[in-house]
Design a protein around this motif. Structure first.
Motif, PDB file in Angstrom:
ATOM      1  N   ASP A 179       0.718  -1.094   0.403  1.00 17.63           N
ATOM      2  CA  ASP A 179       0.067   0.146  -0.323  1.00 17.63           C
ATOM      3  C   ASP A 179       0.732   0.854   0.377  1.00 17.63           C
ATOM      4  OD1 ASP A 179      -2.645   0.834   0.389  1.00 17.63           O
ATOM      5  OD2 ASP A 179      -1.321   2.170   2.422  1.00 17.63           O
ATOM      6  N   SER A 198      -7.547  -2.153   0.939  1.00 14.66           N
ATOM      7  CA  SER A 198      -6.827  -0.771  -0.183  1.00 14.66           C
ATOM      8  C   SER A 198      -6.434  -1.813  -1.804  1.00 14.66           C
ATOM      9  CB  SER A 198      -6.330   0.011   0.494  1.00 14.66           C
ATOM     10  OG  SER A 198      -4.511  -0.148   1.195  1.00 14.66           O
ATOM     11  N   VAL A 199      -4.966  -2.491  -1.120  1.00 13.63           N
ATOM     12  CA  VAL A 199      -4.295  -3.444  -2.235  1.00 13.63           C
ATOM     13  C   VAL A 199      -4.918  -4.064  -2.458  1.00 13.63           C
ATOM     14  CG1 VAL A 199      -1.883  -4.766  -2.564  1.00 13.63           C
ATOM     15  CG2 VAL A 199      -1.915  -2.485   0.007  1.00 13.63           C
ATOM     16  N   ALA A 245      -4.489  -2.054   5.599  1.00 15.88           N
ATOM     17  CA  ALA A 245      -4.224  -1.496   3.714  1.00 15.88           C
ATOM     18  C   ALA A 245      -4.781  -3.385   3.224  1.00 15.88           C
ATOM     19  CB  ALA A 245      -2.720  -2.198   4.130  1.00 15.88           C
TER      20      ALA A 245
END
Length: 265
Positions: free
Chosen positions: A135, A166-167, A163
């Motif tokens: 991230d 988000s990844v 994260a």
């Protein structure tokens, strides 16, 4: 919100929450997983995950729970919340969240993708730390091949500090990943000691996959044979390897340096 606080560890909702925390089989059966902490829950919601049930302790979070979209809200008495919460500083919120599929076909790549591949990762904390670094450098994706840990293990989400959401992440076999990388024109760089070059002498400016195995066994031969280049980190002490999350972070930041600093290579 239900009016009465749950004040017993024998409550069916609390018992199910604990099963999700502890058992991958129950996570797979129910299609739910646990996210602990307001920051992590907000990141999950912000990236399109749906909260099925929100457990909250109003003695800690007050009315902040109202900012989280949820199908059901279950208030917990403080003693119960403190028993089911894994760590402090979670702002009085734990959520059961609906799981997703993580397919290679769903990944969307940039023109110069940077992909991190982990083969047979076993320790949830390592995978979470890799996601956190991915991230930070803006990696396109993390691909987990032949995993030995459940992707929705709470320790992965916890150690990634959110994260995980988000990844973009995919799970597949090593053979599927190799075919996908080659089909997308992404060079394969395997981190290994044998027959390898120092990582900072290797060009990572184009489409690149950084591939790492476990500390104990390293990568299997299928990856070594599929690689376009073998790279290594200098090891000047008595140890012959670093923790996989540390190695991944070093390699990702080298790729970022080469891509952002003029004349870096």
């Amino acid at each position: 919100m239900e009016r009465e606080q749950v004040s017993s560890m024998q409550n069916p909702k609390v018992k199910h929450l604990q099963e999700l925390q502890q058992k991958s089989q129950e996570r797979r059966r129910s299609g739910l997983f646990v996210v602990e902490g307001r920051r992590e829950i907000e990141r999950a919601v912000g990236h399109g995950y749906k909260v099925d049930t929100l457990f909250c302790c109003t003695d800690i979070c007050g009315n902040d729970w109202q900012q989280i979209a949820a199908g059901r809200v279950v208030p917990l008495a403080a003693p119960i919340y403190n028993k089911v919460a894994y760590r402090g500083g979670t702002e009085g919120m734990i959520a059961e969240v609906v799981a997703r599929e993580h397919r290679l076909s769903e990944l969307r790549l940039s023109e110069r993708p940077l992909v991190v591949v982990l083969e047979s990762v076993e320790k949830p904390g390592n995978l979470g730390a890799v996601l956190r670094s991915a991230d930070a450098v803006g990696a396109d994706a993390v691909v987990v091949c032949d995993p030995l840990t459940d992707l929705y293990n709470p320790n992965i989400i916890r150690s990634s500090t959110g994260a995980f959401f988000s990844v973009p992440t995919a799970v597949c076999s090593s053979d599927e990943c190799i075919a996908w990388l080659k089909g997308n024109g992404i060079q394969i760089l395997t981190a290994q000691l044998q027959d390898s070059h120092l990582y900072y002498d290797t060009d990572m400016r184009g489409p690149t996959a950084l591939v790492m195995g476990t500390e104990a066994c390293g990568l299997t031969d299928r990856w070594r044979q599929a690689a376009d280049a073998h790279i290594r980190l200098p090891m000047l002490g008595c140890a012959d390897s670093l923790n996989v999350s540390v190695s991944a972070a070093v390699l990702m930041y080298e790729a970022l340096r080469q891509r952002t600093v003029p004349g870096a290579l």
